[in-house]
Scaffold this motif. Structure first.
Motif, PDB file in Angstrom:
ATOM      1  N   THR A   2       4.914   0.101   1.658  1.00  0.00           N
ATOM      2  CA  THR A   2       3.831  -0.637   2.293  1.00  0.00           C
ATOM      3  C   THR A   2       4.249  -2.102   2.447  1.00  0.00           C
ATOM      4  OG1 THR A   2       2.182   0.854   1.353  1.00  0.00           O
ATOM      5  CG2 THR A   2       1.413  -1.316   2.020  1.00  0.00           C
ATOM      6  N   ILE A   4       3.838  -5.958   2.643  1.00  0.00           N
ATOM      7  CA  ILE A   4       2.929  -6.985   2.126  1.00  0.00           C
ATOM      8  C   ILE A   4       3.568  -8.340   2.414  1.00  0.00           C
ATOM      9  CG2 ILE A   4       1.772  -7.940   0.093  1.00  0.00           C
ATOM     10  CD1 ILE A   4       2.132  -5.145  -1.205  1.00  0.00           C
ATOM     11  N   GLY A  18       6.162  -2.921  -0.754  1.00  0.00           N
ATOM     12  CA  GLY A  18       5.719  -2.468  -2.059  1.00  0.00           C
ATOM     13  C   GLY A  18       5.684  -0.966  -2.136  1.00  0.00           C
ATOM     14  N   ASN A  20       4.031   2.406  -3.045  1.00  0.00           N
ATOM     15  CA  ASN A  20       2.670   2.896  -3.234  1.00  0.00           C
ATOM     16  C   ASN A  20       2.477   3.309  -4.690  1.00  0.00           C
ATOM     17  OD1 ASN A  20       2.073   2.432  -0.564  1.00  0.00           O
ATOM     18  ND2 ASN A  20       2.469   4.515   0.076  1.00  0.00           N
ATOM     19  N   VAL A  24       0.142  -5.266  -6.208  1.00  0.00           N
ATOM     20  CA  VAL A  24       0.557  -6.412  -5.408  1.00  0.00           C
ATOM     21  C   VAL A  24       1.286  -7.415  -6.301  1.00  0.00           C
ATOM     22  CG1 VAL A  24      -0.312  -8.335  -4.005  1.00  0.00           C
ATOM     23  CG2 VAL A  24      -1.221  -6.024  -3.665  1.00  0.00           C
ATOM     24  N   THR A  27       4.875  -6.143  -6.968  1.00  0.00           N
ATOM     25  CA  THR A  27       5.681  -6.354  -5.764  1.00  0.00           C
ATOM     26  C   THR A  27       6.101  -7.814  -5.663  1.00  0.00           C
ATOM     27  OG1 THR A  27       4.511  -4.543  -4.676  1.00  0.00           O
ATOM     28  CG2 THR A  27       5.735  -6.058  -3.254  1.00  0.00           C
ATOM     29  N   VAL A  90      -1.144  -0.968  -4.529  1.00  0.00           N
ATOM     30  CA  VAL A  90      -0.482  -0.794  -3.243  1.00  0.00           C
ATOM     31  C   VAL A  90      -0.722   0.642  -2.778  1.00  0.00           C
ATOM     32  CG1 VAL A  90       1.732  -0.811  -2.039  1.00  0.00           C
ATOM     33  CG2 VAL A  90       1.270  -2.518  -3.819  1.00  0.00           C
TER      34      VAL A  90
END
Length: 106
Positions: A2, A4, A18, A20, A24, A27, A90
């Motif tokens: 993902t 970010i 990141g 899953n 956050v 990451t 995430v």
């Protein structure tokens, strides 16, 4: 993975990916994002991973839990968009998420 984007207090954009199921905050640490201190390592017992969720993402990310709200009391310059990045999981729905790092952590 993902995507970010972290926007530092200086306006620098740091694009990351990141995993899953991670957070956050994790990451940010894995990508050496400046301003994310994460003293408690993600246990929601400090406010040193404070971020502002970009307005376009606030509804998708959702609001803080009551425990997170209590910890945000220790953060600097709390806003309606404030979240602790250790509490944001995430997930695929967050692909493209943008968060802003405050000028200092609580």
């Amino acid at each position: 993975m993902t995507k970010i984007t972290y926007v530092t207090s200086q306006g620098e954009r740091i694009d990351t990916e990141g995993e899953n199921g991670s957070t956050v905050m994790e990451t940010a640490i894995m990508n050496a994002v400046p301003g994310i201190v994460a003293e408690c390592g993600g246990a929601c017992t400090c406010a040193t991973c404070h971020v502002y969720v970009d307005d376009a993402w606030r509804q998708t990310v959702g609001g803080p839990s009551s425990m997170e709200e209590d910890m945000l009391d220790f953060a600097f310059d709390v806003r309606d968009s404030s979240r602790l990045s250790c509490q944001i999981k995430v997930r695929q729905e967050l692909d493209g998420l943008v968060v802003h790092v405050p000028t200092r952590q609580g």
